[in-house]
Design a protein around this motif. Structure first.
Motif, short mmCIF file in Angstrom:
data_model
loop_
_atom_site.label_atom_id
_atom_site.label_comp_id
_atom_site.label_asym_id
_atom_site.label_seq_id
_atom_site.Cartn_x
_atom_site.Cartn_y
_atom_site.Cartn_z
N LEU A 1 -10.60 12.19 10.13
CA LEU A 1 -9.99 11.69 8.73
C LEU A 1 -9.58 9.95 9.47
O LEU A 1 -10.39 9.05 8.59
CB LEU A 1 -9.38 11.74 8.13
N SER B 1 -12.28 8.00 11.03
CA SER B 1 -13.15 7.79 9.99
C SER B 1 -12.87 6.44 8.65
O SER B 1 -13.51 5.62 8.98
CB SER B 1 -13.91 8.86 8.89
N LEU B 2 -11.65 6.32 8.44
CA LEU B 2 -10.99 5.12 7.28
C LEU B 2 -10.42 4.43 7.91
O LEU B 2 -11.74 3.29 7.31
CB LEU B 2 -9.48 6.43 6.99
N LEU C 1 -12.84 1.07 6.51
CA LEU C 1 -12.26 0.05 6.92
C LEU C 1 -12.92 -1.20 7.60
O LEU C 1 -13.03 -2.39 7.02
CB LEU C 1 -10.98 0.26 7.34
#
Lengths: 268, 258
Positions: free
Chosen positions: A244, A247-248, A252
């Motif tokens: 995660l 992914s974030l 971004l």
């Protein structure tokens, strides 16, 4: 990579372009519904599985907070950025430079083409041995792996972009007094190829986040290392937590880059 | 449109095309795109080259512009053989070929950036050229925001910016609608009047040639060569309904058909 879908909006292949470009409530709602459905399905399946196979979403959220609170996450992130950033920057720069040079100069292209064909299919992961031998088990070694990945994506994007520059446009520039290869490349070829080049950079940035895991396989600390270690200990919640995080991070950086891209290519 | 800037009036060339031939080797048989083409253009003269497609007029245009080399013969500018493109040879193409990443002012100023000019002098010249082609206030627009006619006006201003001795135009109004074409023709004559440039204008449109030219070089195809040079002795502004217009039209067409 970006395709005009006819309604004036440009949609990129991952579908994020349109969603980020301008806020469209209906589309956003669909997206949210999709995420909810995905999480619900995950939760449902996790009810019938032991935690070491698939932890439930609340467990992952808990782990996420624990990792963030303990400082582990920030530390891993800081480590990864120390090779992701230089690797991406160096690979991108060299890839663009090589792509432009080879596409522009038939001489260079003739000399390098066979070598390029041999080197191109080598997966960056296969170069771990070289990374260790040449740089050691450190950030430089990991950056090398990432740079190789960024290099090829940007090489081909820039090459294609330069190849596509209209020769008539170059004729116009010559007739307006532009002389010499360097000046032509600077004043016409680079700006004309910029849409392709920036698409390459954007794709490369994403690919480099994926390579972070591969680059840390031989022991360099960071997010990838954390994922690998957690995998060995069957801590699937930790694995998902850092997936995660990746992914974030990707999202971004991608949003930020797209904003820059839209500004730079406002003329399109 | 009317600008009384004396300094827009600049150099103008005497053009001599002498025995120019261009042959291509192809798989079947060699193509003789141009065969022994000769004519001259006086300083400040407006000459149109007309002919059917395939008569090599675009090849001739490219040779005079220094974008292609002749198999035989030379094109010269004030006695100097053309050996490549450069700011003395202004070119305008049918497809406009603006730099899409530059604003209108950026396009017009492109050639000036390669010259020894202060930014202020450059801006001033760009401003005057934009007003010469009727595009005041569009300096900050990007090409994508312009109509075809406006794009071609920018291309003309861009070519004029570096004060070429010869303005070469290849079917420049071939991609715009009939109404815009007429307007652009009028404006080009105005620009020609203001700047006094030597203009060599390639077209397949006989009417356009008679409307614009002092002289018309009529070309023949396969091989491409000069069939006839027709002097157009008609008062300007010219109109299709003028007495002599029809006669010239018939005459030029006859040469093309013959």
């Amino acid at each position: 990579m970006a395709t005009d879908v006819g309604d004036g909006h440009t949609r990129t292949e991952d579908g994020f372009g349109a969603a980020i470009g301008e806020f469209r409530p209906k589309r956003a709602l669909l997206g949210v519904a999709g995420i909810v459905a995905f999480v619900a399905a995950w939760w449902l399946v996790s009810l019938f599985q032991p935690a070491y196979v698939l932890p439930s979403p609340p467990v992952v959220v808990e782990t996420f907070y624990a990792e963030a609170a303990s400082g582990e996450m920030a530390a891993a992130l800081g480590q990864s950025v120390r090779h992701w950033l230089p690797g991406t920057v160096v690979g991108t720069t060299l890839g663009i430079a090589a792509g432009v040079a080879l596409a522009w100069s038939p001489l260079l292209d003739g000399v390098a083409a066979p070598t390029v064909r041999v080197l191109r299919p080598v997966p960056p992961l296969a170069l771990v041995g070289f990374a260790v031998a040449w740089f050691g088990i450190n950030h430089a070694g990991a950056a090398f792996i990432i740079a190789v990945g960024a290099f090829w994506i940007n090489f081909y994007a820039a090459y294609g972009g330069v190849e596509g520059v209209s020769s008539d446009l170059l004729d116009v520039a010559r007739s307006l007094g532009v002389q010499g290869d360097l000046e032509l490349v600077r004043s016409v070829v680079l700006p004309a190829a910029l849409p392709d080049v920036t698409t390459g950079v954007r794709t490369g940035i994403g690919r480099c986040w994926m390579l972070v895991v591969a680059a840390e396989i031989f022991g360099v600390p960071g997010i990838g290392r954390r994922i690998l270690r957690a995998s060995n200990n069957l801590q699937v919640d930790v694995v998902i937590t850092y997936i995660l995080v990746l992914s974030l991070l990707f999202l971004l950086v991608d949003v930020a880059f797209r904003a820059v891209q839209r500004r730079v290519l406002a003329w399109r | 449109m009317a600008v009384d800037d004396a300094d827009l009036e600049g150099d103008r060339a005497h053009v001599v095309v002498d025995g120019v031939s261009k042959h291509y080797s192809s798989a079947q048989e060699p193509v003789r795109a141009l065969e022994d083409v000769s004519f001259a253009v006086d300083p400040g003269e407006f000459v149109c080259i007309v002919g059917p497609s395939g008569c090599g007029k675009t090849t001739l245009f490219r040779i005079i512009a220094g974008l292609e080399s002749a198999t035989d013969g030379t094109a010269s500018l004030d006695g100097e053989p053309v050996d490549g493109p450069g700011p003395e040879l202004g070119v305008v193409f049918q497809e406009y070929l603006l730099f899409p990443w530059r604003t209108v002012a950026g396009n017009v100023g492109f050639g000036l950036e390669k010259q020894d000019l202060t930014a202020t002098a450059r801006d001033e010249r760009v401003r005057r050229l934009l007003s010469l082609v009727g595009l005041e206030g569009f300096g900050d627009s990007y090409p994508k925001e312009l109509s075809g006619g406006m794009k071609q006006r920018v291309a003309i201003a861009r070519a004029l910016a570096v004060d070429p001795e010869l303005l070469l135009m290849d079917e420049p109004f071939g991609a715009v609608d009939a109404q815009t074409r007429e307007m652009l023709q009028d404006e080009l004559l105005e620009v020609w009047h203001e700047t006094g440039k030597t203009i060599l204008f390639v077209t397949h449109d006989v009417e356009e040639a008679i409307t614009l030219a002092d002289r018309i070089v009529v070309m023949d195809s396969e091989p491409g060569r000069v069939r006839e040079v027709v002097d157009v002795d008609l008062e300007r502004p010219r109109s299709r309904s003028d007495d002599g217009f029809g006669r010239y039209y018939e005459r030029v067409l006859e040469h093309i058909r013959a």
